[in-house]
Design a protein around this motif. Sequence first.
Motif, PDB file in Angstrom:
ATOM      1  N   ALA A 139      79.649  -2.232  54.009  1.00 10.72           N
ATOM      2  CA  ALA A 139      78.735  -1.234  53.465  1.00 10.72           C
ATOM      3  C   ALA A 139      77.384  -1.818  53.123  1.00 10.72           C
ATOM      4  CB  ALA A 139      79.376  -0.583  52.236  1.00 10.72           C
ATOM      5  N   GLY A 140      77.332  -3.076  52.755  1.00  7.16           N
ATOM      6  CA  GLY A 140      76.052  -3.629  52.338  1.00  7.16           C
ATOM      7  C   GLY A 140      75.238  -4.231  53.447  1.00  7.16           C
ATOM      8  N   ALA A 141      75.754  -4.209  54.654  1.00  8.08           N
ATOM      9  CA  ALA A 141      75.021  -4.817  55.762  1.00  8.08           C
ATOM     10  C   ALA A 141      73.815  -3.980  56.120  1.00  8.08           C
ATOM     11  CB  ALA A 141      75.943  -4.977  56.973  1.00  8.08           C
ATOM     12  N   ALA A 142      72.691  -4.624  56.353  1.00 11.22           N
ATOM     13  CA  ALA A 142      71.458  -3.897  56.674  1.00 11.22           C
ATOM     14  C   ALA A 142      71.437  -3.491  58.132  1.00 11.22           C
ATOM     15  CB  ALA A 142      70.247  -4.760  56.338  1.00 11.22           C
ATOM     16  N   ARG A 143      71.880  -4.369  58.999  1.00 14.54           N
ATOM     17  CA  ARG A 143      71.854  -4.051  60.414  1.00 14.54           C
ATOM     18  C   ARG A 143      72.765  -5.016  61.157  1.00 14.54           C
ATOM     19  NH1 ARG A 143      68.108  -7.490  63.153  1.00 14.54           N
ATOM     20  NH2 ARG A 143      67.770  -5.943  64.774  1.00 14.54           N
TER      21      ARG A 143
ATOM     22  N   LEU B   3      76.304  -0.513  73.371  1.00 15.14           N
ATOM     23  CA  LEU B   3      75.247  -0.090  72.452  1.00 15.14           C
ATOM     24  C   LEU B   3      75.830   0.527  71.188  1.00 15.14           C
ATOM     25  CD1 LEU B   3      72.282   0.402  71.811  1.00 15.14           C
ATOM     26  CD2 LEU B   3      72.385   2.460  73.230  1.00 15.14           C
ATOM     27  N   THR B   4      76.788   1.440  71.339  1.00 19.81           N
ATOM     28  CA  THR B   4      77.355   2.083  70.154  1.00 19.81           C
ATOM     29  C   THR B   4      78.144   1.105  69.297  1.00 19.81           C
ATOM     30  OG1 THR B   4      79.290   2.796  71.431  1.00 19.81           O
ATOM     31  CG2 THR B   4      77.449   4.341  71.265  1.00 19.81           C
ATOM     32  N   ALA B   5      78.621   0.011  69.904  1.00 18.47           N
ATOM     33  CA  ALA B   5      79.377  -0.980  69.141  1.00 18.47           C
ATOM     34  C   ALA B   5      78.509  -1.741  68.141  1.00 18.47           C
ATOM     35  CB  ALA B   5      80.047  -1.965  70.092  1.00 18.47           C
ATOM     36  N   VAL B   6      77.190  -1.763  68.333  1.00 22.32           N
ATOM     37  CA  VAL B   6      76.321  -2.519  67.428  1.00 22.32           C
ATOM     38  C   VAL B   6      75.494  -1.617  66.517  1.00 22.32           C
ATOM     39  CG1 VAL B   6      76.170  -4.507  68.970  1.00 22.32           C
ATOM     40  CG2 VAL B   6      74.492  -2.674  69.169  1.00 22.32           C
ATOM     41  N   THR B   7      75.773  -0.322  66.514  1.00 19.80           N
ATOM     42  CA  THR B   7      75.065   0.576  65.602  1.00 19.80           C
ATOM     43  C   THR B   7      75.758   0.579  64.246  1.00 19.80           C
ATOM     44  OG1 THR B   7      76.313   2.449  66.478  1.00 19.80           O
ATOM     45  CG2 THR B   7      74.154   2.045  67.422  1.00 19.80           C
ATOM     46  N   ARG B   8      74.993   0.800  63.182  1.00 18.19           N
ATOM     47  CA  ARG B   8      75.535   0.650  61.836  1.00 18.19           C
ATOM     48  C   ARG B   8      76.019   1.962  61.233  1.00 18.19           C
ATOM     49  NH1 ARG B   8      69.863   0.181  60.824  1.00 18.19           N
ATOM     50  NH2 ARG B   8      69.070   1.836  59.472  1.00 18.19           N
ATOM     51  N   ASP B   9      75.524   3.123  61.741  1.00 13.75           N
ATOM     52  CA  ASP B   9      75.949   4.392  61.172  1.00 13.75           C
ATOM     53  C   ASP B   9      75.720   5.497  62.203  1.00 13.75           C
ATOM     54  OD1 ASP B   9      73.156   5.018  61.097  1.00 13.75           O
ATOM     55  OD2 ASP B   9      72.998   4.169  59.079  1.00 13.75           O
ATOM     56  N   VAL B  10      76.122   6.718  61.834  1.00 15.52           N
ATOM     57  CA  VAL B  10      76.037   7.843  62.757  1.00 15.52           C
ATOM     58  C   VAL B  10      74.594   8.149  63.139  1.00 15.52           C
ATOM     59  CG1 VAL B  10      76.472  10.313  62.998  1.00 15.52           C
ATOM     60  CG2 VAL B  10      78.200   8.860  61.943  1.00 15.52           C
TER      61      VAL B  10
ATOM     62  N   PRO C 133      83.551   7.150  66.383  1.00 16.68           N
ATOM     63  CA  PRO C 133      83.611   5.776  65.924  1.00 16.68           C
ATOM     64  C   PRO C 133      85.036   5.287  65.724  1.00 16.68           C
ATOM     65  CG  PRO C 133      82.990   7.214  64.125  1.00 16.68           C
ATOM     66  CD  PRO C 133      83.055   8.066  65.349  1.00 16.68           C
ATOM     67  N   VAL C 134      86.037   6.126  66.003  1.00 17.62           N
ATOM     68  CA  VAL C 134      87.426   5.738  65.834  1.00 17.62           C
ATOM     69  C   VAL C 134      88.066   5.556  67.197  1.00 17.62           C
ATOM     70  CG1 VAL C 134      89.658   6.431  64.915  1.00 17.62           C
ATOM     71  CG2 VAL C 134      87.578   6.996  63.669  1.00 17.62           C
ATOM     72  N   PRO C 135      88.749   4.445  67.444  1.00 20.19           N
ATOM     73  CA  PRO C 135      89.415   4.260  68.723  1.00 20.19           C
ATOM     74  C   PRO C 135      90.389   5.386  69.001  1.00 20.19           C
ATOM     75  CG  PRO C 135      89.420   2.211  67.454  1.00 20.19           C
ATOM     76  CD  PRO C 135      88.925   3.299  66.550  1.00 20.19           C
ATOM     77  N   PRO C 136      90.383   5.939  70.204  1.00 20.65           N
ATOM     78  CA  PRO C 136      91.292   7.025  70.519  1.00 20.65           C
ATOM     79  C   PRO C 136      92.738   6.596  70.377  1.00 20.65           C
ATOM     80  CG  PRO C 136      90.311   6.153  72.517  1.00 20.65           C
ATOM     81  CD  PRO C 136      89.598   5.511  71.375  1.00 20.65           C
ATOM     82  N   GLY C 137      93.511   7.469  69.745  1.00 19.06           N
ATOM     83  CA  GLY C 137      94.923   7.194  69.603  1.00 19.06           C
ATOM     84  C   GLY C 137      95.269   6.353  68.406  1.00 19.06           C
ATOM     85  N   HIS C 138      94.265   5.903  67.610  1.00 22.87           N
ATOM     86  CA  HIS C 138      94.559   5.073  66.454  1.00 22.87           C
ATOM     87  C   HIS C 138      94.783   5.904  65.206  1.00 22.87           C
ATOM     88  CE1 HIS C 138      93.268   0.882  67.917  1.00 22.87           C
ATOM     89  NE2 HIS C 138      93.583   1.650  68.945  1.00 22.87           N
ATOM     90  N   GLY C 139      94.494   7.202  65.282  1.00 19.41           N
ATOM     91  CA  GLY C 139      94.816   8.085  64.184  1.00 19.41           C
ATOM     92  C   GLY C 139      93.970   7.882  62.952  1.00 19.41           C
ATOM     93  N   GLY C 140      92.796   7.241  63.063  1.00 21.41           N
ATOM     94  CA  GLY C 140      91.951   7.025  61.910  1.00 21.41           C
ATOM     95  C   GLY C 140      91.089   8.219  61.628  1.00 21.41           C
ATOM     96  N   ARG C 141      90.165   8.101  60.663  1.00 24.45           N
ATOM     97  CA  ARG C 141      89.251   9.181  60.329  1.00 24.45           C
ATOM     98  C   ARG C 141      87.864   8.831  60.821  1.00 24.45           C
ATOM     99  NH1 ARG C 141      89.455  10.381  54.153  1.00 24.45           N
ATOM    100  NH2 ARG C 141      88.952   8.191  54.130  1.00 24.45           N
TER     101      ARG C 141
END
Length: 548
Positions: free
Chosen positions: A15-19, A138-145, A530-538
């Motif tokens: 949460a505290g990471a800037a980028r 690209l989406t793997a290195v983004t910090r938020d939506v 942002p959640v891997p498919p099939g992992h059942g996360g939020r």
Amino acid sequence: MTLNNGTATSPGPTAGAARKPGYAGTLAAACGAVFVAQVANALPASLNGLFQQDLNTHGSQLTWITSAFMIAVVCFEFTFGVLGDLFGRRRLVVGGTALVAVGSSVAALAPNVQVLWLGAALNGLGAGAMFPGSLTALTAVTRDVRQRGHAVAVWSGFLSAGAAVSPLLGGVFAKIGSWRGSFWVLVGLALISMVLTATLAAESKAPEGRRFDVAGQVTFALGLVLVLYGAVEGPEAGWTTLPVLLSLTLGAMILAAFVVVELGAESPIFDLRLFRNRAFTVSSVAAVIGMLAFLGACFATSMWLGPVQHQDPIRVAIPFLLLQGPAFLLIPVVSRLLHRVAPSWLLTSGFALMAAGCLLCARLDVTDPRLGAFVAPTLLIGVGFALTVSSVTAVALGSVPPRLAGMASATTNMLRDLGFALGPVVVGAVALSSAGSAFARNLSGTVLPGADTAAAREIAAAGGPLAVNSLPQGAPGSAAHNIALDAMGSGFSTAFLVCAAAAAVAAALTAFGMIGLHTDAASGDGAPSPVPPGHGGRAEGASSAALL
């Protein structure tokens, strides 16, 4: 033209990471990669006339140049997504770019159209790796939506820019040298992109839960290639000839086997459970039909101006600025609309505009070489495409639970690319079949010198009316040029009508098929879950309006 491969992204920062380190470099590398991939995709559009002149091609052979690229993308994009997750997205993009460099070199050196097909297929394989690999990296290195939405919008802009600029680039270099020079320029762009990706992009993987579906991949690719082969060759070889009948029959049987395989697969490349959701099903079917209409109209425009009217490659490229440019210029407008207007209404409006543009194209006069008549119809088609291309993904993501958003987006994008692959095939089949019938009928009813009639009939039997239309003045059979030109104009006018009908059907599907349903444009910018498919996360910010 894939906007998302739906594969898992790397875990986000604390949460505290800037980028995240490497964001700016990865953004630059991803945009460069997708630009090169789209240049490879759209480059033949302004060169079909030159291919026809230099390589003595006929109609279905020109269709295969475009189809070879798109079939390779459609058949293998899911597998490339898995490869990127297992072995690294940066490696995948570098490998894909290397394939584009090789494929473009093959095309530049092609002594005949068959080698040119090989070059196009290699370019398609490379682009099939670059589309999902660059976006997921690209989406793997983004910090938020919010940052993800901005990054995907920029990535999409470069995708659209490549599609708009490529025909003009091909036309310019063909004008000052040869069409082969256009492919050497693409080789140079691919090499630059490779260096950028290798040096600037951050590496990312997500191997957990990712497995190959070999049986699904083989049956899907083989069945699709066989069906499309029959559809491309049918107009000239004859729909009742043994090779065409066998390819269509075997292809349909193998695709049926693919469905059976996927129903029992532990890790399917094509999750058929998604189609239990009506909103997802409607938007997916509309995507296939609507994108068929769009790329079919693009292919018909290229053929009309190039091999039929024999216009200069630069003039051929100009309408493509109107066909592809709005998708780039209207990105900010469409992004805002997706947050204020139901995506289903954007889809309906966009498909309706495409239908209107195709109808206007069907009324064009093949003997009129002026480009002014193309302005209104191509602009309508281009604006319609701009409204639909992101909305399809928005509906897919907003109609399923967050845990399935990745798979839903991947499936939608594969189906959209399938529509792109079908477009040139359907247009080629309709136009060439119609033109061949019209030419034979009109030739029989026209009085020409006996030798010219016999020569024209013989040439048409070998290469269709397109070959007669391209005969030099004074050559045996050239007296039938006007008959062939009228036949080709009639054939492609019919093809434009088919594209208009397809776009109208897509508009009706989205207008009436989603009555009573509610979907949320959770990721209207085309960003993956942002959640891997099939992992059942939020997935924060994503919502589910319709549960499977």
